[in-house]
Design a protein around this motif. Structure first.
Motif, PDB file in Angstrom:
ATOM      1  N   UNK A  14      -2.116   1.906  16.127  1.00  0.00           N
ATOM      2  CA  UNK A  14      -2.578   2.084  14.747  1.00  0.00           C
ATOM      3  C   UNK A  14      -1.413   1.993  13.762  1.00  0.00           C
ATOM      4  N   UNK A  15      -0.342   2.675  14.091  1.00  0.00           N
ATOM      5  CA  UNK A  15       0.799   2.696  13.162  1.00  0.00           C
ATOM      6  C   UNK A  15       1.457   1.330  13.051  1.00  0.00           C
ATOM      7  N   UNK A  16       1.377   0.544  14.140  1.00  0.00           N
ATOM      8  CA  UNK A  16       1.928  -0.808  14.079  1.00  0.00           C
ATOM      9  C   UNK A  16       1.035  -1.685  13.206  1.00  0.00           C
ATOM     10  N   UNK A  17      -0.248  -1.458  13.295  1.00  0.00           N
ATOM     11  CA  UNK A  17      -1.187  -2.276  12.542  1.00  0.00           C
ATOM     12  C   UNK A  17      -1.197  -1.878  11.056  1.00  0.00           C
ATOM     13  N   UNK A  18      -1.052  -0.596  10.810  1.00  0.00           N
ATOM     14  CA  UNK A  18      -1.042  -0.102   9.425  1.00  0.00           C
ATOM     15  C   UNK A  18       0.268   0.641   9.177  1.00  0.00           C
ATOM     16  N   UNK A  19       1.334  -0.128   8.939  1.00  0.00           N
ATOM     17  CA  UNK A  19       2.660   0.513   8.894  1.00  0.00           C
ATOM     18  C   UNK A  19       2.809   1.511   7.756  1.00  0.00           C
ATOM     19  N   UNK A  20       1.946   1.451   6.756  1.00  0.00           N
ATOM     20  CA  UNK A  20       2.107   2.409   5.657  1.00  0.00           C
ATOM     21  C   UNK A  20       1.544   3.788   6.015  1.00  0.00           C
ATOM     22  N   UNK A  21       0.846   3.878   7.146  1.00  0.00           N
ATOM     23  CA  UNK A  21       0.255   5.164   7.533  1.00  0.00           C
ATOM     24  C   UNK A  21       1.069   5.825   8.642  1.00  0.00           C
ATOM     25  N   UNK A  22       1.383   7.088   8.446  1.00  0.00           N
ATOM     26  CA  UNK A  22       2.025   7.870   9.492  1.00  0.00           C
ATOM     27  C   UNK A  22       0.966   8.819  10.029  1.00  0.00           C
ATOM     28  N   UNK A  23       0.859   8.881  11.343  1.00  0.00           N
ATOM     29  CA  UNK A  23      -0.134   9.788  11.912  1.00  0.00           C
ATOM     30  C   UNK A  23       0.535  11.059  12.373  1.00  0.00           C
ATOM     31  N   UNK A  24       0.032  12.182  11.869  1.00  0.00           N
ATOM     32  CA  UNK A  24       0.536  13.451  12.363  1.00  0.00           C
ATOM     33  C   UNK A  24      -0.504  14.016  13.318  1.00  0.00           C
ATOM     34  N   UNK A  25      -0.125  14.115  14.579  1.00  0.00           N
ATOM     35  CA  UNK A  25      -1.072  14.532  15.602  1.00  0.00           C
ATOM     36  C   UNK A  25      -0.992  16.031  15.825  1.00  0.00           C
ATOM     37  N   UNK A  26      -2.147  16.672  15.909  1.00  0.00           N
ATOM     38  CA  UNK A  26      -2.167  18.110  16.179  1.00  0.00           C
ATOM     39  C   UNK A  26      -3.172  18.414  17.274  1.00  0.00           C
ATOM     40  N   UNK A  27      -2.863  19.400  18.076  1.00  0.00           N
ATOM     41  CA  UNK A  27      -3.839  19.789  19.096  1.00  0.00           C
ATOM     42  C   UNK A  27      -3.847  21.293  19.296  1.00  0.00           C
ATOM     43  N   UNK A  28      -5.024  21.802  19.586  1.00  0.00           N
ATOM     44  CA  UNK A  28      -5.191  23.213  19.919  1.00  0.00           C
ATOM     45  C   UNK A  28      -6.066  23.283  21.153  1.00  0.00           C
ATOM     46  N   UNK A  29      -5.905  24.365  21.965  1.00  0.00           N
ATOM     47  CA  UNK A  29      -6.670  24.450  23.208  1.00  0.00           C
ATOM     48  C   UNK A  29      -8.177  24.445  22.955  1.00  0.00           C
ATOM     49  N   UNK A  30      -8.914  23.870  23.880  1.00  0.00           N
ATOM     50  CA  UNK A  30     -10.352  23.675  23.688  1.00  0.00           C
ATOM     51  C   UNK A  30     -11.067  24.971  23.339  1.00  0.00           C
ATOM     52  N   UNK A  31     -10.705  26.049  24.033  1.00  0.00           N
ATOM     53  CA  UNK A  31     -11.406  27.318  23.831  1.00  0.00           C
ATOM     54  C   UNK A  31     -11.379  27.790  22.383  1.00  0.00           C
TER      55      UNK A  31
ATOM     56  N   UNK B 197       0.825  -1.196   0.000  1.00  0.00           N
ATOM     57  CA  UNK B 197       0.000   0.000   0.000  1.00  0.00           C
ATOM     58  C   UNK B 197       0.873   1.265   0.000  1.00  0.00           C
ATOM     59  N   UNK B 198       0.357   2.265  -0.662  1.00  0.00           N
ATOM     60  CA  UNK B 198       1.068   3.534  -0.770  1.00  0.00           C
ATOM     61  C   UNK B 198       1.235   4.160   0.627  1.00  0.00           C
ATOM     62  N   UNK B 199       2.420   4.650   0.905  1.00  0.00           N
ATOM     63  CA  UNK B 199       2.649   5.318   2.194  1.00  0.00           C
ATOM     64  C   UNK B 199       1.855   6.620   2.218  1.00  0.00           C
ATOM     65  N   UNK B 200       1.244   6.913   3.356  1.00  0.00           N
ATOM     66  CA  UNK B 200       0.461   8.150   3.444  1.00  0.00           C
ATOM     67  C   UNK B 200       0.490   8.707   4.858  1.00  0.00           C
ATOM     68  N   UNK B 201       0.148   9.988   4.954  1.00  0.00           N
ATOM     69  CA  UNK B 201       0.118  10.649   6.256  1.00  0.00           C
ATOM     70  C   UNK B 201      -1.307  11.068   6.574  1.00  0.00           C
ATOM     71  N   UNK B 202      -1.732  10.703   7.777  1.00  0.00           N
ATOM     72  CA  UNK B 202      -3.076  11.014   8.213  1.00  0.00           C
ATOM     73  C   UNK B 202      -2.957  12.055   9.321  1.00  0.00           C
ATOM     74  N   UNK B 203      -3.704  13.158   9.204  1.00  0.00           N
ATOM     75  CA  UNK B 203      -3.652  14.174  10.263  1.00  0.00           C
ATOM     76  C   UNK B 203      -4.819  13.950  11.218  1.00  0.00           C
ATOM     77  N   UNK B 204      -4.500  13.922  12.500  1.00  0.00           N
ATOM     78  CA  UNK B 204      -5.490  13.632  13.534  1.00  0.00           C
ATOM     79  C   UNK B 204      -5.431  14.735  14.571  1.00  0.00           C
TER      80      UNK B 204
END
Lengths: 315, 509, 295
Positions: B135-152, B106-113
């Motif tokens: 998740x990344x262990x189960x789907x090694x072709x996917x890299x997860x890029x995690x982002x967070x912003x304050x709730x407010x 499968x094509x390598x891809x980046x998922x933003x979460x």
């Protein structure tokens, strides 16, 4: 009334200085003590938020959230009995504060330099030079202050998001550019208006004298007006530094990934949906205020009286 | 596409060695099979093949994809492939077989979460990091890029990003705000993805928790971290004030509005100047969330029909419920005034300034507090409370709906759901986990009666959320504040009715 | 080339970056928001032109428009003169040459650099009706305790008092202005027998009038746009008493996703501020003294 005062300018300087130094010498000591006492009292009141900030940064989370019962507890709260310095370690090491400080510094320095240069250029033209369309342009400049930022913010953001640019997404978002670029184009109406008002208090005869000596308009701006404008340039530097250092909304809108964030944005990550890690938030906040206070403390030497006078003396 | 079950993993080098040995053995077998001429040719070829690309290529791929390999088979293939050049017929057949083994990578891809908490956060962050890793262990072709912003500012940020077409693929969203985002076109419908995922049993979810994610008859998200409004009480304070343990009262059927008020009165103490030293409870919920709970307990409601309804809080049951809550502050003065309520309720409960608070049934921050959880009292009509989950959704413009869904499905699987309780300290939304959850939280988060938590969820109700939730909230809250300050409830709620009905008018068409 | 022409060319070159920025980063967003004020837009869908509907709704249907405008006007017209005067009062001693004055300057500026979240929490504690500093101080002078930001009638005055605390910015601008007043003028005045008060009235005030004017104009513009404190501390409450204009606008934009209508509100505010700033400029001719003529 003003014109009478202005007409007197530059007369009797030597006598006045001599008399003034005499006055200072004979002034009773008690007056000075009184002045200090009053100023210290005011200082204590005004410095309260910072004291409280530092105190809160050394407490356990339970203590920060609790309401002090009575005035005694309120002031007792300012002196933590059991300081938790590890709050600082926790606040500063668990997140990439080094990276965020670097990003913030880049923005602050680049934006401030841009504002000082391009803003003072525009301000000088508005204050001193005659040109067609000046009144219209100045009115337009001022009017840009009157539309709330949260409205222009969205179209501006979409512009940076749609125009091809250097980011990984092929636009300008998630880079520091949108936080810097606008400051290299005048730096905003507030600073231009501020500098214009100051340039207008500088005696116009100085420019006229220089021009008689053959100086052009650019030299008047660079070599007469700017050197005489220490206080206002210092003010602009301080304001620009602080506003960019603490700016939250623009980085929030433009920056997305963790490694590109700024301090003010990172600071907010201690705020949660239902609760906030106040002790850590305060520790990080306290750390963040230190550079700002230092900049203020050292910039204020440009406020020294006589800066303007030295320019006059060289006439 | 599911991978075949993995039996045994073999290192790449080992496999190579086997294939060499096997190659020799096969050629020996071929020799036994007959034709001397072939034998000679084959033998020399084998030597070459072992060194050359084709064999290694096959082997490499097998190892990378962790497909279980029966060694002899591979070897046979290898050899037969070699034999190819001599016997044409066999060749074709075998080559086909080799192709079967090869699976396109499968094509390598980046998922933003994105969510509103950082990965460093105790509880929430730990959970999220764990599931990103899984998740990344189960789907090694996917890299997860995690982002967070304050709730407010989280929802503002998400909106502007969606407007620019750069919204995260998978995002957490506040349950209250979600319908509006869906209506605007920000989310991707997930009903198809749910239907085709055999492992994800959507029926297992508490029905009403799903209701918040259904807009215009389609499903747009799965209930994420959720919680229910429950009573948390400081056992020490209650004992000192001479109040019977709330759970014991409840078990005996004596935990109702009357005993609730009595308990608060006993807890509240004042100094000579009339300042409250200890207060019965925190803010009695004079806001959109809390007022639902009181109205339901009294047989009333805010709106008479989910989504399409009209304002009915000004009818007798609603008015009485508002008065009951307001009176706790303005008449009896046994609940926190707005000023008192502003601080951190959990901290005030811990230090004994509040006797009980209405808060989330499981709340990780109450760890170590001398508190227990109880069901809210039964009102004149019912014993119920508010149940409020958030949502995990997918961006309308995502390029990877499948991968996005997998990330949601993993986090909200039975195990993921239970882990949320265990690590984050939030309630479960899966029926099959409600009782397990009680075991998980026992002794944690200051919970002495874990079965109460499951009960609270089962008895809890979600309130009807439409895309106009925030307009309604902003209209109601100031009125409730006026009533708390002493204005007449009936008059104020009557005045409010046309305002709320006007907000909902577009729904009725 | 005449002197006049050279002056014009120099002027255009000097303002060029600003004009470019104005077009790029300001005129475009402002134009876009003006266009949106005649439209319906929820950020994600298509932009739908609705003519004057939004403007009509602003005057006829939106109750909170009137409420928020009233609150904001109260806050501005009482607050701005007060905190401008207070800033000048603070700046005066700071412009002296007392030993260690730089420490005082830093200390007095501190409230303006304290992060908003921290000062918001602190002010909530100060305004606590039972235990807060504010009521304790009132108690010393035998004034009955107030509800401050938790009380409908006191919430706006409480916000004004709070704003006085953070006048550091204006104080610094005044300070810079005071530094620009040549000492020799004071000396000359004192030789003429003018006392401190008369020096202040006849020398200081006229000479810093451009700065006072600046602070008043900026103060008014900023005050009309008050948002953060109300957003963090009260979220409009109690009973909508601190529902300020921009908070109402923010809700329409980002909570109700009515960005078109929010733009209408923004332009409504723009016209209001423009009107009052215009008045200030007209009035300025009577009391602001410039070294050169403005044209």
């Amino acid at each position: 009334m003003p014109s009478r005062v202005a007409a007197r300018r530059g007369t009797g300087t030597d006598n006045a200085v001599r008399i003034k130094s005499l006055l200072i010498r004979v002034r009773p000591v008690s007056y000075r003590v009184l002045a200090y006492a009053a100023m210290i009292a005011v200082s204590l009141v005004l410095i309260l938020p910072l004291l409280w900030l530092f105190a809160a940064s050394l407490k356990t989370p339970q203590l920060v959230g609790a309401t002090p019962r009575g005035i005694g507890e309120f002031f007792a709260a300012l002196v933590p009995t059991d300081p938790h310095f590890e709050n600082y370690v926790e606040a500063l090491t668990k997140r990439p504060f080094g990276l965020w400080t670097r990003n913030t510094s880049i923005v602050v320095v680049a934006a401030t330099v841009g504002t000082l240069l391009t803003g003072s250029m525009a301000a000088y033209a508005f204050a001193r030079l005659r040109f067609r369309g000046k009144r219209f342009l100045f009115t337009t400049t001022l009017s840009t202050l009157m539309l709330p930022f949260i409205v222009t913010m969205v179209p501006q953001f979409l512009m940076f998001a749609k125009v091809p640019g250097p980011s990984s997404a092929g636009n300008w978002t998630d880079t520091l550019w949108p936080l810097i670029l606008p400051h290299w184009f005048g730096g905003g109406a507030f600073f231009i208006f501020l500098m214009r008002q100051f340039f207008m208090t500088i005696p116009v005869e100085l420019d006229e004298a220089a021009r008689m000596d053959g100086a052009g308009f650019f030299r008047c701006y660079w070599q007469i007006t700017l050197p005489l404008s220490g206080p206002v340039l210092a003010t602009v530097t301080i304001f620009s530094f602080i506003s960019n250092w603490n700016e939250f909304l623009a980085p929030l809108i433009y920056l997305a990934s963790r490694q590109n964030q700024t301090l003010a944005l990172g600071l907010q990550s201690f705020r949660g949906e239902f609760s906030t890690d106040y002790h850590l938030l305060m520790a990080a906040s306290a750390t963040m205020t230190v550079p700002v206070l230092l900049v203020f403390f050292f910039m204020q030497r440009y406020f020294l009286r006589g800066f303007v006078m030295s320019g006059l003396a060289g006439r | 596409m599911k991978m075949p079950f993995k039996k045994r993993s073999i290192g790449r080098r080992t496999l190579l060695r086997y294939s060499v040995a096997g190659g020799a053995a096969a050629s020996f077998a071929a020799a036994l099979g007959g034709c001397g001429e072939t034998q000679v040719v084959t033998e020399t070829k084998i030597q070459e093949v072992v060194k050359e690309v084709p064999v290694q290529k096959v082997v490499t791929k097998i190892v990378k994809e962790e497909v279980p390999v029966e060694i002899e088979k591979v070897v046979t293939k290898t050899v037969k492939e070699v034999v190819v050049e001599v016997q044409e017929k066999v060749v074709t057949k075998v080559v086909e077989k080799v192709v079967e083994v090869e699976k396109p990578k499968p094509q390598a891809l980046t998922l933003v979460f994105s969510t509103w908490w950082p990965l460093e956060m105790v509880g929430h962050g730990v959970y999220t990091q764990k599931y990103i890793d899984v998740y990344q262990a189960k789907y090694p072709h996917v890299t997860i890029e995690y982002r967070n912003w304050p709730f407010g500012e989280y929802h503002t940020k998400l909106l502007t990003q969606a407007a620019a077409g750069t919204a995260p693929d998978v995002f957490a969203y506040s349950g209250i705000f979600f319908p509006k985002f869906v209506k605007a076109g920000g989310a991707y419908p997930i009903d198809e993805l749910v239907r085709t995922d055999a492992e994800f049993e959507i029926e297992d979810f508490v029905e009403q928790s799903l209701r918040l994610s259904v807009v215009d008859g389609r499903l747009w998200g799965i209930p994420h971290i959720g919680n229910a409004w429950a009573v948390l009480y400081n056992q020490q304070v209650l004992e000192e004030a001479g109040v019977e343990d709330i759970n014991e009262m409840d078990a005996a059927g004596r935990w109702n509005w009357e005993t609730h008020l009595e308990a608060l009165q006993k807890i509240t103490t004042r100094d000579d100047a009339g300042k409250a030293e200890r207060i019965g409870m925190n803010d009695p919920g004079l806001n959109v969330l809390g007022i639902h709970s009181w109205a339901w307990q009294n047989g009333g409601n805010l709106l008479n029909q989910p989504g399409l309804g009209e304002f009915v809080l000004n009818e007798p049951a609603g008015v009485a419920a508002v008065e009951w809550a307001a009176d706790l502050v303005r008449n009896h003065q046994v609940a926190a005034s707005p000023a008192d309520a502003f601080g951190n309720s959990y901290a005030e409960l811990n230090n004994g300034r509040f006797g009980l608070i209405y808060g989330w049934a499981i709340y990780s921050r109450v760890k170590g507090f001398p508190v227990d959880v109880a069901h809210p009292p039964s009102g004149p009509a019912a014993q119920t409370t508010v149940f409020h989950p958030n949502t995990l959704g997918i961006a309308a413009k995502t390029k990877f709906p499948e991968e996005s869904w997998n990330l949601i499905a993993l986090q909200l699987s039975k195990q993921g759901d239970l882990d949320q309780t265990k690590i984050m300290g939030v309630i479960s939304r899966r029926k099959s986990n409600l009782l397990k959850m009680a075991e998980v939280v026992k002794g944690q988060f200051g919970i002495g009666h874990p079965e109460v938590v499951a009960q609270v969820i089962e008895n809890g109700r979600t309130f009807d959320v439409t895309e106009f939730q925030q307009e309604i909230g902003n209209a109601i809250t100031p009125v409730l504040q006026q009533i708390r300050e002493g204005d007449d409830a009936q008059t104020k709620l009557d005045e409010l009715k046309p305002v709320v009905d006007d907000i909902l008018a577009p729904r009725r068409g | 080339m005449s002197l006049r022409q050279r002056e014009e060319i120099a002027a255009y070159l000097l303002v060029a970056p600003w004009v470019l920025g104005l077009l790029l980063f300001t005129a475009f967003p402002m134009g876009a928001s003006l266009a949106l004020s005649f439209s319906e837009w929820n950020f994600l869908g298509d932009i739908k032109f609705v003519g004057l509907d939004n403007y009509r709704a602003m005057f006829t249907r939106d109750r909170d428009f009137v409420v928020s405008l009233g609150n904001t006007a109260y806050y501005t017209f009482i607050g701005v003169p007060l905190h401008t005067a207070f800033a000048l009062l603070l700046a005066l001693p700071l412009s002296s040459k007392l030993k260690g004055i730089r420490y005082f300057r830093t200390a007095w500026y501190v409230p303006s650099v304290t992060p908003a979240v921290a000062s918001a929490i602190l002010w909530i504690l100060i305004y606590h009706p039972d235990f807060g500093l504010a009521n304790t101080l009132l108690g010393l002078v035998k004034v009955p305790p107030q509800g401050w930001i938790f009380d409908s009638t006191m919430a706006k005055p409480a916000f004004i008092i709070m704003s006085m605390w953070s006048v550091g910015g204006q104080m610094i601008i005044f300070l810079a202005g005071l530094q620009g007043v040549p000492q020799e003028l004071y000396d000359a005045a004192s030789i003429d027998g003018a006392g401190r008060l008369r020096q202040f009235r006849h020398v200081t005030l006229p000479l810093i009038s451009p700065i006072t004017f600046f602070n008043l104009v900026i103060g008014l513009i900023g005050s009309f746009q008050i948002f953060t404190a109300a957003y963090i501390m009260t979220n409009g409450g109690p009973a909508n008493q601190t529902l300020f204009y921009v908070l109402h606008l923010y809700r329409n934009a980002f909570e109700y996703l009515k960005f078109g209508y929010a733009s209408t509100l923004a332009w409504g505010l723009f016209v209001i501020i423009l009107f009052f700033t215009g008045l200030q400029f007209l009035g300025a001719k009577r009391w602001v003294y410039y070294e050169v003529k403005v044209d």
